[in-house]
Design a protein around this motif. Structure first.
Motif, PDB file in Angstrom:
ATOM      1  N   GLN A 190      10.429  -1.677   5.351  1.00  0.00           N
ATOM      2  CA  GLN A 190      10.444  -1.012   4.047  1.00  0.00           C
ATOM      3  C   GLN A 190      11.434  -1.741   3.153  1.00  0.00           C
TER       4      GLN A 190
ATOM      5  N   LEU B  57       0.657  -1.785   5.049  1.00  0.00           N
ATOM      6  CA  LEU B  57       0.056  -0.831   5.978  1.00  0.00           C
ATOM      7  C   LEU B  57       0.497  -1.076   7.406  1.00  0.00           C
TER       8      LEU B  57
ATOM      9  N   SER C  14       3.184   7.897  -0.352  1.00  0.00           N
ATOM     10  CA  SER C  14       1.819   7.629  -0.809  1.00  0.00           C
ATOM     11  C   SER C  14       1.317   6.393  -0.092  1.00  0.00           C
ATOM     12  N   TYR C  15       0.118   6.479   0.458  1.00  0.00           N
ATOM     13  CA  TYR C  15      -0.443   5.339   1.172  1.00  0.00           C
ATOM     14  C   TYR C  15      -1.595   4.695   0.403  1.00  0.00           C
ATOM     15  N   ASP C  16      -1.854   5.190  -0.796  1.00  0.00           N
ATOM     16  CA  ASP C  16      -2.878   4.581  -1.635  1.00  0.00           C
ATOM     17  C   ASP C  16      -2.793   5.229  -3.014  1.00  0.00           C
TER      18      ASP C  16
ATOM     19  N   SER D  94       8.919   0.605  -0.451  1.00  0.00           N
ATOM     20  CA  SER D  94       7.507   0.274  -0.279  1.00  0.00           C
ATOM     21  C   SER D  94       7.338  -0.604   0.946  1.00  0.00           C
TER      22      SER D  94
ATOM     23  N   GLY E 221       0.061   3.396  10.477  1.00  0.00           N
ATOM     24  CA  GLY E 221      -0.486   3.341   9.138  1.00  0.00           C
ATOM     25  C   GLY E 221       0.380   3.963   8.071  1.00  0.00           C
ATOM     26  N   SER E 222       1.055   5.058   8.364  1.00  0.00           N
ATOM     27  CA  SER E 222       1.812   5.692   7.295  1.00  0.00           C
ATOM     28  C   SER E 222       3.199   5.092   7.129  1.00  0.00           C
ATOM     29  N   GLU E 223       3.721   4.508   8.179  1.00  0.00           N
ATOM     30  CA  GLU E 223       5.020   3.832   8.135  1.00  0.00           C
ATOM     31  C   GLU E 223       6.162   4.747   7.761  1.00  0.00           C
ATOM     32  N   LYS E 224       6.051   6.029   8.032  1.00  0.00           N
ATOM     33  CA  LYS E 224       7.161   6.936   7.751  1.00  0.00           C
ATOM     34  C   LYS E 224       8.344   6.544   8.621  1.00  0.00           C
TER      35      LYS E 224
ATOM     36  N   GLU F 204       0.812  -1.206   0.000  1.00  0.00           N
ATOM     37  CA  GLU F 204       0.000   0.000   0.000  1.00  0.00           C
ATOM     38  C   GLU F 204       0.855   1.270   0.000  1.00  0.00           C
ATOM     39  N   ASN F 205       1.913   1.255   0.812  1.00  0.00           N
ATOM     40  CA  ASN F 205       2.710   2.472   0.990  1.00  0.00           C
ATOM     41  C   ASN F 205       3.941   2.487   0.097  1.00  0.00           C
TER      42      ASN F 205
END
Lengths: 112, 115
Positions: free
Chosen positions: A101, A96, A49-51, A93, B99-102, A30-31
């Motif tokens: 990464q 969620l 970007s998450y979507d 990437s 949720g954003s995983e930054k 997703e990310n």
């Protein structure tokens, strides 16, 4: 294995040119993220970007824009390249839920 | 804002020896995730190890282990039996998840392994 690919390993552009860097992942993540890496500064987040069609600014978005029209593809755009955008650009990437990464091989961009 | 600090820009170790890479971070969150990433010369960045803050047990992956001190906000990486292939840039990173995983990265540390 997760695969994240970037369109170019090395790129040389002229000041003022419009530059497209593309990133593709094959794991339905997703990310997606764009970082720039500079010696002594580590990795700094440009955009993520998450979507599809969703984006958020990171820490250094000035001079950049992004596009995510499909889930697997995330593009970084330099509207008018400048010499201070010479850098290594890394795409990543992840799913969620808090996760690892996965990074692409990077694009080393030189702006003359 | 969350910050990650790697105070040593470079280290070296003899092959087969043990080396510890230090990392400290600052956060007001109680639940978060910490990572060590490795970037070999001209190669892709890969995950070495991750630690969930809610877990008291330190993470271990083969020759790599962490010393996670939550109260001290310290997250060091120990590499045992160092090999030539361990030579790389090492980055410590933090995320609060949600949720954003930054990821917030440290500035990195260059590890040299001497034969």
């Amino acid at each position: 294995d997760v695969k994240v690919t970037q369109s170019s390993r090395y790129l040389v552009k002229r000041t003022g040119e419009k530059v497209f860097l593309e990133c593709v992942q094959d794991m339905d993540h997703e990310n997606m993220f764009w970082y720039r890496q500079d010696p002594g500064l580590g990795l700094r987040l440009i955009y993520f970007s998450y979507d599809v069609k969703m984006k958020e600014k990171g820490d250094i978005p000035e001079g950049y824009s992004v596009s995510r029209e499909k889930k697997e593809r995330f593009s970084l755009i330099l509207e008018s390249a400048s010499t201070n955008q010479t850098s290594m650009y890394l795409c990543a990437s992840t799913r969620l839920s808090p996760g690892t990464q996965y990074f692409g091989p990077g694009t080393r961009l030189l702006v003359l | 804002a969350q910050t990650v600090t790697q105070s040593q820009p470079e280290m070296s170790v003899q092959e087969a020896e043990t080396v510890t890479l230090s990392c400290t971070y600052d956060t007001s969150e109680s639940d978060y995730y910490l990572f060590w990433y490795k970037q070999p010369p001209s190669r892709q960045m890969i995950l070495v190890i991750r630690q969930e803050a809610y877990k008291q047990q330190n993470a271990t992956e083969n020759r790599f282990s962490v010393n996670f001190q939550k109260a001290a906000k310290s997250f060091s990486l120990k590499i045992s039996d160092s090999q030539l292939g361990d030579a790389a840039m090492y980055f410590c990173a933090y995320t609060a998840g949600g949720g954003s995983e930054k990821l917030v990265f440290g500035k990195g540390m260059k590890l040299t392994v001497n034969p």
